[in-house]
Design a protein around this motif. Structure first.
Motif, PDB file in Angstrom:
ATOM      1  N   VAL A   1      -5.122   1.363   5.942  1.00 22.49           N
ATOM      2  CA  VAL A   1      -3.676   1.543   5.949  1.00 22.49           C
ATOM      3  C   VAL A   1      -3.338   2.637   4.950  1.00 22.49           C
ATOM      4  O   VAL A   1      -3.738   2.571   3.794  1.00 22.49           O
ATOM      5  N   PRO A   2      -2.610   3.677   5.371  1.00 30.90           N
ATOM      6  CA  PRO A   2      -2.296   4.771   4.445  1.00 30.90           C
ATOM      7  C   PRO A   2      -1.569   4.271   3.207  1.00 30.90           C
ATOM      8  O   PRO A   2      -0.797   3.308   3.255  1.00 30.90           O
ATOM      9  N   ALA A   3      -1.803   4.931   2.083  1.00 26.59           N
ATOM     10  CA  ALA A   3      -1.224   4.513   0.814  1.00 26.59           C
ATOM     11  C   ALA A   3       0.300   4.489   0.867  1.00 26.59           C
ATOM     12  O   ALA A   3       0.936   3.627   0.255  1.00 26.59           O
ATOM     13  N   HIS A   4       0.902   5.431   1.631  1.00 26.37           N
ATOM     14  CA  HIS A   4       2.357   5.476   1.670  1.00 26.37           C
ATOM     15  C   HIS A   4       2.946   4.275   2.397  1.00 26.37           C
ATOM     16  O   HIS A   4       4.162   4.050   2.360  1.00 26.37           O
ATOM     17  N   MET A   5       2.094   3.469   3.068  1.00 27.84           N
ATOM     18  CA  MET A   5       2.573   2.277   3.766  1.00 27.84           C
ATOM     19  C   MET A   5       2.589   1.047   2.872  1.00 27.84           C
ATOM     20  O   MET A   5       3.077  -0.011   3.275  1.00 27.84           O
ATOM     21  N   ASP A   6       2.065   1.155   1.648  1.00 23.61           N
ATOM     22  CA  ASP A   6       1.951  -0.027   0.790  1.00 23.61           C
ATOM     23  C   ASP A   6       3.289  -0.732   0.600  1.00 23.61           C
ATOM     24  O   ASP A   6       3.371  -1.964   0.672  1.00 23.61           O
ATOM     25  N   ALA A   7       4.354   0.027   0.329  1.00 23.60           N
ATOM     26  CA  ALA A   7       5.651  -0.579   0.062  1.00 23.60           C
ATOM     27  C   ALA A   7       6.177  -1.337   1.277  1.00 23.60           C
ATOM     28  O   ALA A   7       6.697  -2.452   1.150  1.00 23.60           O
TER      29      ALA A   7
END
Length: 246
Positions: free
Chosen positions: A172-178
């Motif tokens: 999962v891309p890091a920018h999807m964490d939130a």
């Protein structure tokens, strides 16, 4: 769409959730049972002649009939955005002309909008015997299996590309964490292809992937008369148990 699932373990899962009942002589409806691996997993504890499988994949029904000709196989040409995008929207449940001791749905309403799930659960309850039981699964977005390094369900579903028998889990891309963290706390969310949706009322057209996730509280809000049970290892899915209509 040709979708043959070779997933096993459904019988063991429901056997556990139902308290290991005596299956002999019991009529079983496997709603969304695909090619009928439930029957294979039952290893003789469910008689093929007392087993019905209803599914929106015609090729799966045909393959199930080829494997177990004594069982009952029914194609249900109802629209589903992932598994039957050419089907008929709102098509009524087929009249199977019998009552069932157990109606089971493994990972069916995890691919179905809420309004359709409520409609179908109501229709399935009407097929139960007086002491029958409906059991179906759902995936809780924030649930994490025991053990070190396990992912919450929403991250697991978002990072999995398991269609058919292939599983290619990209990270999962890091920018999807939130947004993933938001989904963990959400009462309802859906993975639509590789995006997250938070509005259960939003229409979804044909897509390659439509995974619906509920919190246990959301499941209880839809079905206040249900008993909600936690996952039975090694599965990640919760279970709703519902008796016949009063």
């Amino acid at each position: 769409m040709a979708f043959h699932s070779t997933k096993t373990g459904q019988f063991a899962y429901f056997d556990t959730q139902l308290g290991r009942p005596d299956w002999s002589g019991r009529r079983v409806l496997d709603f969304g049972g695909n090619i009928g691996t439930f029957l294979e997993g039952a290893a003789g504890r469910v008689e093929p002649s007392l087993y019905w499988c209803v599914d929106v994949s015609r090729p799966a029904i045909e393959e199930g009939r080829r494997r177990e000709p004594e069982a009952h196989w029914v194609f249900y040409d109802r629209y589903n955005p992932q598994f039957n995008p050419g089907g008929l929207r709102g098509l009524a449940l087929p009249d199977l002309e019998t009552r069932f001791d157990y109606v089971l749905a493994y990972s069916v309403f995890t691919h179905t909008p809420d309004d359709e799930t409520v409609e179908l659960v109501d229709a399935l309850r009407s097929t139960l015997t007086d002491d029958g039981m409906l059991a179906f699964t759902f995936i809780a977005p924030g649930w994490v299996p025991p053990g070190e390094g396990q992912q919450p369900n929403v991250r697991w579903r978002l990072s999995s590309r398991s269609l058919g028998n292939a599983a290619v889990p990209p990270s999962v891309p890091a920018h999807m964490d939130a947004v993933v963290e938001r989904a963990r706390e959400a009462p309802w969310c859906a993975v639509v292809d590789q995006s997250l949706l938070f509005d259960a009322r939003a229409p979804v057209g044909p897509c390659g992937r439509y995974d619906v996730l509920w919190s246990p509280d959301h499941a209880r809000s839809l079905f206040p008369f249900a008993e909600v049970r936690p996952p039975a290892a090694p599965e990640r899915q919760h279970c709703c148990l519902i008796g016949p209509e009063d």
